[in-house]
Design an enzyme around this catalytic site. Structure first.
Site, PDB file in Angstrom:
ATOM      1  CG  ASP A 162      22.347  -1.851  -3.208  1.00 18.82           C
ATOM      2  OD1 ASP A 162      21.331  -2.306  -2.663  1.00 18.82           O
ATOM      3  OD2 ASP A 162      23.508  -2.101  -2.837  1.00 18.82           O
ATOM      4  CG  ASP A 191      19.112  -5.109  -1.265  1.00 21.45           C
ATOM      5  OD1 ASP A 191      18.479  -5.030  -0.196  1.00 21.45           O
ATOM      6  OD2 ASP A 191      20.313  -5.406  -1.300  1.00 21.45           O
ATOM      7  CG  ASP A 195      22.228  -0.487   0.449  1.00 22.18           C
ATOM      8  OD1 ASP A 195      21.326   0.254   0.892  1.00 22.18           O
ATOM      9  OD2 ASP A 195      22.111  -1.729   0.355  1.00 22.18           O
ATOM     10  NE  ARG A 244      17.915  -3.225   5.815  1.00 17.34           N
ATOM     11  CZ  ARG A 244      18.604  -4.199   5.214  1.00 17.34           C
ATOM     12  NH1 ARG A 244      19.204  -3.937   4.067  1.00 17.34           N
ATOM     13  NH2 ARG A 244      18.670  -5.397   5.741  1.00 17.34           N
TER      14      ARG A 244
END
Length: 511
Positions: A162, A191, A195, A244
């Site tokens: 992240d 990734d 987040d 996302r």
């Protein structure tokens, strides 16, 4: 799967540079002012987010220096602003130990701490292949930095892949004017860019760029991780993202005035009972930009004022349930804070001018009127220029004084004694000195008088020490006026200077 992202990278960056030439109405803030006075969205709730306002300001050019600054505080909640310049990477980031920190060598670790600001200054701050990890922390501000190419597999790895990751009882985080980017998707080792999981709440992401990644970010790590939420996303650019943007599991999120461009597979994915308020965004050249995807546990949305420009919608089937082709609201979301919406049609221009690191911390004034103010270096606040000489009684006379540090032979009390031959100096080039009263006193003007032989103040800010709010910023030694405020303590914080400054008098006035 995501090799196409890397192929398109240079072309997209060039296109972004061309877009930024478009005029738009903007107001410009400084790094110091924005950190306390410019926070927006859900980060204003739950007591607000001020970061390191009111504390010491230090400079760092390595990851190790960032960790040293955290570990050098009196305790884990002592406010601190860390001004970062240069490239932070694995080679210059080591673990540092101390009672006020809990750091690691493979990431910038903001763990079990509070009241911290990290802000890029000067020529900018780039976290290269090194992520920022926020865990069991609160009241954090991250501003004007770039985080790029953080990997969870391959080499080197950092922060679970992240760019900025939050987990485990995180509260009140404001991430503003940052650029988060990768060069591919999960198959290339990357990734999420942004987040939040395991009980992370009251977060705002504003005026930022997220691009060239398989995953923009998530709120909740699984369908059962529903303790996260109260997150605001506004005036951000999501560009060349597979999915996302974000993924929302449970909780509430507010997305307004964002520009979504090239969402390749899906966009805002509200699922597992989540509720998203989606206002005045501009969706462009994208697919399935809103809905519930990859699960049979539905989420919900309230939509209004959005523009869908060349957006394609798939048919509903199984666990794939796009909100289009004509998105309508299926819930209602009450927002507890004030906000001003730009018209969706001007969002691409507004965001191109304001979003990302190195944009001078410009923000939209909501008018959409073309205007191109000069950018401001966030490390060097704008000098507002002298105002009229102060009139009336110097309220500092007879008041108390304290500060963050003092050079040998100097005293805090020398700035309130009315004698310009005595002075206070910090122990280095930066530091703070305060005037304080036993009861609330109204102040609207400050005059900073240097002593002879003084180093030159490059930048300073005036703080309402009671609340941490920034009242004004400036450079040199001059008279500064601001809206009248009632307080018990006002702080002059010198954030940049050549040599060691000497302050003979820190005068305060009611008018």
């Amino acid at each position: 799967m995501r090799r196409a992202v890397a192929v398109r990278l240079s072309a997209l960056l060039a296109a972004g540079a061309l877009t930024a030439a478009t005029g738009v109405a903007l107001s410009t803030t400084t790094a110091s002012a924005a950190a306390a006075g410019g926070v927006t969205g859900y980060a204003t709730q739950n007591g607000g987010t001020t970061g390191g306002a009111g504390g010491q300001t230090v400079r760092a050019t390595t990851g190790t220096a960032i960790h040293q600054a955290l570990c050098g505080r009196a305790n884990s909640s002592t406010p601190i602003t860390i001004q970062v310049e240069g490239t932070i990477n694995h080679g210059n980031t080591t673990k540092v130990s101390g009672s006020s920190c809990n750091t690691a060598a493979d990431k910038i670790e903001l763990k079990q701490i509070s009241n911290v600001t990290i802000v890029g200054v000067g020529n900018g701050a780039v976290f290269d292949q090194l992520g920022i990890h926020i865990r069991e922390a609160s009241n954090i501000v991250i501003q004007n930095v770039t985080v790029r190419n953080v990997k969870k597999s391959g080499s080197p790895t950092s922060n679970g892949g992240d760019a900025i990751g939050m987990e485990s009882d995180v509260r009140n985080v404001w991430v503003d004017h940052v650029t988060l980017e990768a060069s591919g998707g999960e198959s290339e080792g990357y990734d999420g860019l942004f987040d939040m999981k395991d009980n992370t709440q009251y977060v705002t992401l504003s005026y930022s760029v997220l691009r060239n990644s398989g995953r923009g970010g998530l709120i909740g790590s699984s369908e059962s991780d529903r303790s996260n939420g109260y997150v605001t996303f506004h005036h951000n650019l999501y560009e060349n993202i597979d999915s996302r943007a974000p993924l929302l599991r449970g909780g509430i999120a507010h997305m307004y005035n964002n520009h979504y461009k090239r969402l390749n597979d899906s966009g805002i994915n509200s699922r597992a009972g989540a509720r998203a308020k989606v206002d005045n965004n501009y969706f462009e050249d994208s697919k399935d930009v809103l809905g519930t995807f990859y699960t049979d546990e539905a989420g919900y949305w309230q939509v209004g004022g959005n523009v869908f420009d060349n957006v394609t919608w798939s048919s509903r089937s199984g666990d794939h349930n796009p909100a289009g082709p004509n998105p309508t609201s299926n819930t209602s979301v009450s927002i507890p804070y004030g906000f001003t919406l730009d018209g969706a049609n001007c969002v691409p221009n507004v965001v191109a001018q304001t979003a990302g690191a190195g944009k001078g911390l410009k923000v939209s004034d909501g008018s959409c009127t073309p205007q191109n103010p000069d950018p401001t270096d966030p490390g060097e606040p704008t000098d507002p220029g002298p105002t009229d000489p102060p009139a009336g009684t110097n309220l500092s006379l007879g008041a108390g004084a304290d500060g963050s540090s003092k050079a040998s032979g100097t005293s805090y009390g020398n700035v309130v004694d009315g004698n310009t031959s005595t002075y206070w100096s910090p122990s280095g080039s930066t530091g703070s000195v305060s005037v304080k009263w036993g009861s609330a006193t109204t102040v609207s003007k400050v005059n900073v008088r240097p002593a002879s032989g003084s180093g030159t103040i490059g930048a300073y800010r005036l703080l309402n020490h009671d609340t941490g709010a920034v009242l004004a910023t400036g450079s040199g030694s001059d008279t500064v006026a601001f809206s009248p405020v009632s307080l018990k303590k006002i702080t002059l914080e010198i954030t940049n200077a050549s040599g060691t400054p000497r302050i003979a008098e820190f005068e305060t006035y009611a008018s």
